[in-house]
Design an enzyme around this catalytic site. Structure first.
Site, PDB file in Angstrom:
ATOM      1  N   HIS A  15       0.837  -1.209   0.000  1.00  0.00           N
ATOM      2  CA  HIS A  15       0.000   0.000   0.000  1.00  0.00           C
ATOM      3  C   HIS A  15       0.867   1.253   0.000  1.00  0.00           C
ATOM      4  O   HIS A  15       2.061   1.198   0.293  1.00  0.00           O
ATOM      5  CB  HIS A  15      -0.923   0.025   1.230  1.00  0.00           C
TER       6      HIS A  15
ATOM      7  N   LYS B  25      -0.726   5.058   4.410  1.00  0.00           N
ATOM      8  CA  LYS B  25      -1.617   4.146   5.120  1.00  0.00           C
ATOM      9  C   LYS B  25      -1.191   4.009   6.582  1.00  0.00           C
ATOM     10  O   LYS B  25      -0.012   3.842   6.879  1.00  0.00           O
ATOM     11  CB  LYS B  25      -1.653   2.770   4.428  1.00  0.00           C
TER      12      LYS B  25
END
Ligand SMILES: NC(=O)C1=CN([C@@H]2O[C@H](COP(=O)(O)OP(=O)(O)OC[C@H]3O[C@@H](n4cnc5c(N)ncnc54)[C@H](OP(=O)(O)O)[C@@H]3O)[C@@H](O)[C@H]2O)C=CC1
Ligand SMILES: O=C(O)C1=N[C@H](C(=O)O)C[C@H](O)C1
Length: 264
Positions: free
Chosen positions: A156, A160
């Site tokens: 990700h 995040k």
């Protein structure tokens, strides 16, 4: 009549895509776009913030509205606030936020006794299909005499905040149930010794602007299966959340997942 929609976390990365996709969908009318009470963009047009053109709708703190359904992409504490608000208003809710504590998950389960709630760590149809494939693969490989090692890699963007991703944890839950693997290892370092048969390994990679990728590795002696699903942008999640919002509208109170929404 278009469905009256409220978006919670509307100025965030995902909230903006939900606003933009809903604005382009004649099936929806966005009637509220919420952020925290001290958000610097309160009062600005939610469509302009989302890059979707002016909608004549100001970003606001949570207030009563005539929304028929709410989509939440925010942070866990704020999600719980909107859960309580929806229970009070009797409004169906789609919760896409991840990273909840067990206590917060209990609160969501309790809310679902009163209102219909879709609660899923990934709204993406492709990811939810790969969850089915993982269940099938896990069940089929469970008793292989030479053993199967399962490791889950998620990638990700650098912004995040939770790890492993909610989706990776869900993949792990599916594997644990299908293959009876009760133990968990997060990364490895030093000299941890040989891998045990009952563990699922998680690896959380954070780089650049990656909108989300998951790989489930089934490692055997002599061959390997990898199931991989990667987003190229965030609209798979936004469009999935809109599908969930349409689906949940007239459902009885209860806790639902994306597999039910998608009919998988
Ligand atoms: N289920 C799915 O398919 C997906 C789930 N997610 C999850 O959705 C969540 C949001 O992701 P993303 O959009 O990237 O994150 P962002 O940080 O970009 O967005 C979260 C938004 O929530 C806002 N927020 C913070 N506090 C409150 C509050 N008290 N009330 C209302 N809003 C608040 C934040 O505002 P501020 O900037 O001021 O903090 C921010 O605008 C994450 O948990 C992520 O894991 C993401 C993608 C797909
Ligand atoms: O924060 C994100 O971006 C994402 N979060 C979700 C998760 O934690 O699983 C879903 C998706 O992978 C994107």
């Amino acid at each position: 009549m278009p469905i009256k929609l409220a978006v919670h976390g509307a100025a965030g990365r995902m909230g903006q895509r939900v606003v933009a996709c809903a604005a382009a969908d004649q099936g929806f009318q966005i009637v509220a776009a919420h952020e925290s009470v001290d958000h610097p963009q309160l009062g600005q047009d939610a469509g302009t913030i989302a890059g979707a053109g002016e909608l004549g709708l100001q970003l606001s703190a949570v207030t009563d509205s005539d929304a028929e359904v709410v989509i939440d992409f925010s942070v866990p504490n704020a999600s719980i606030t909107i859960v309580e608000h929806c229970v009070k208003q009797g409004t169906p809710l789609v919760i896409a936020t991840t990273g909840f504590s067990d206590q917060q998950i209990n609160t969501i389960h309790q809310a679902a006794e009163t209102i219909p709630v879709v609660f899923a760590p990934s709204m993406s149809p492709a990811v939810n299909l790969v969850m089915k494939l993982t269940e099938i693969a896990g069940g089929a490989l469970k008793d292989l005499p030479t053993g199967v090692d399962v490791e889950i890699i998620e990638r990700h963007h650098r912004f995040k905040e939770d790890a492993p991703s909610g989706t990776a944890l869900k993949f792990g839950e599916i594997v644990a149930n299908a293959m009876d693997k009760p133990d968990v290892t997060h990364g490895r370092e030093g000299r941890p010794g040989q891998r045990s048969a009952g563990e699922i390994g998680y690896h959380a990679v954070r780089t650049g602007d990656n909108p989300g990728e998951h790989t489930i590795i089934f490692g055997m002696l002599g061959e390997t299966i990898e199931l991989n699903v990667a987003a190229s942008n965030r609209d798979c999640y936004a469009q999935g959340a809109l599908m969930a919002a349409k689906w949940v509208l007239n459902k009885p109170a209860g806790l639902y997942g994306m597999a039910e929404v998608l009919g998988f």
